[in-house]
Scaffold this motif. Structure first.
Motif, PDB file in Angstrom:
ATOM      1  N   UNK A  88     -19.573  39.684 -89.756  1.00 48.42           N
ATOM      2  CA  UNK A  88     -18.281  39.169 -89.298  1.00 48.42           C
ATOM      3  C   UNK A  88     -18.240  39.111 -87.773  1.00 48.42           C
ATOM      4  N   UNK A  89     -18.701  40.161 -87.112  1.00 51.82           N
ATOM      5  CA  UNK A  89     -18.726  40.154 -85.651  1.00 51.82           C
ATOM      6  C   UNK A  89     -19.641  39.047 -85.142  1.00 51.82           C
ATOM      7  N   UNK A  90     -20.783  38.851 -85.786  1.00 51.29           N
ATOM      8  CA  UNK A  90     -21.700  37.774 -85.395  1.00 51.29           C
ATOM      9  C   UNK A  90     -21.067  36.401 -85.546  1.00 51.29           C
ATOM     10  N   UNK A  91     -20.378  36.177 -86.650  1.00 50.19           N
ATOM     11  CA  UNK A  91     -19.708  34.891 -86.876  1.00 50.19           C
ATOM     12  C   UNK A  91     -18.627  34.657 -85.828  1.00 50.19           C
ATOM     13  N   UNK A  92     -17.856  35.683 -85.531  1.00 49.80           N
ATOM     14  CA  UNK A  92     -16.797  35.542 -84.525  1.00 49.80           C
ATOM     15  C   UNK A  92     -17.394  35.257 -83.149  1.00 49.80           C
ATOM     16  N   UNK A  93     -18.522  35.900 -82.816  1.00 49.26           N
ATOM     17  CA  UNK A  93     -19.171  35.616 -81.535  1.00 49.26           C
ATOM     18  C   UNK A  93     -19.706  34.189 -81.474  1.00 49.26           C
ATOM     19  N   UNK A  94     -20.252  33.697 -82.578  1.00 40.86           N
ATOM     20  CA  UNK A  94     -20.740  32.313 -82.606  1.00 40.86           C
ATOM     21  C   UNK A  94     -19.575  31.340 -82.440  1.00 40.86           C
ATOM     22  N   UNK A  95     -18.470  31.599 -83.120  1.00 43.21           N
ATOM     23  CA  UNK A  95     -17.287  30.740 -82.969  1.00 43.21           C
ATOM     24  C   UNK A  95     -16.783  30.788 -81.536  1.00 43.21           C
TER      25      UNK A  95
END
Length: 137
Positions: A88-95
């Motif tokens: 989830x943290x990775x996805x939020x950073x990519x966004x």
């Protein structure tokens, strides 16, 4: 993992961690505000801060939900929760990076500055933290 030194209570450790977070977010905000003011690019830095703070809010919401599930249910094991949180943290950073990319394109700012930003302020602290904690093990 013996991260907290001997003689420091849990309450003091949490207070120190909270102080570090408050100081780092405040310094980032002041630096962006002053940079936008001095460079006459206030709108760009306002959009940047808005994007960063939104990523903090969304990340906190989803991680809070995972922590509640981890504490009060036995649906998954602990490793699954930690993996889910990291994803989830990775996805939020990519966004967040994609949003910054869109801001840079819409404001006609060189992509070189985005690459410089990503290397200096997003990737380097993570690498330093990983190196520090891998040296402790």
């Amino acid at each position: 993992f013996h991260i907290i030194p001997e003689g420091i209570t849990i309450f003091l450790a949490w207070t120190i961690a909270l102080g570090i977070i408050i100081v780092s977010v405040t310094l980032r905000h002041i630096a962006c505000f002053l940079t936008g003011l001095l460079s006459n690019q206030r709108a760009v830095f306002h959009d940047y801060l808005h994007t960063v703070y939104q990523s903090y809010r969304f990340g906190a919401f989803f991680i809070f939900f995972i922590v509640i599930l981890m504490l009060y249910t036995d649906i998954l094991d602990e490793r699954s929760y930690f993996f889910t949180g990291a994803v989830i943290i990775g996805i939020i950073l990519i966004i967040r990076i994609l949003r910054l990319f869109i801001i840079f394109i819409n404001r006609n700012i060189s992509i070189f500055y985005l690459i410089l930003y990503l290397c200096a302020l997003e990737i380097l602290p993570v690498l330093i933290t990983i190196k520090y904690f891998s040296g402790l093990a």
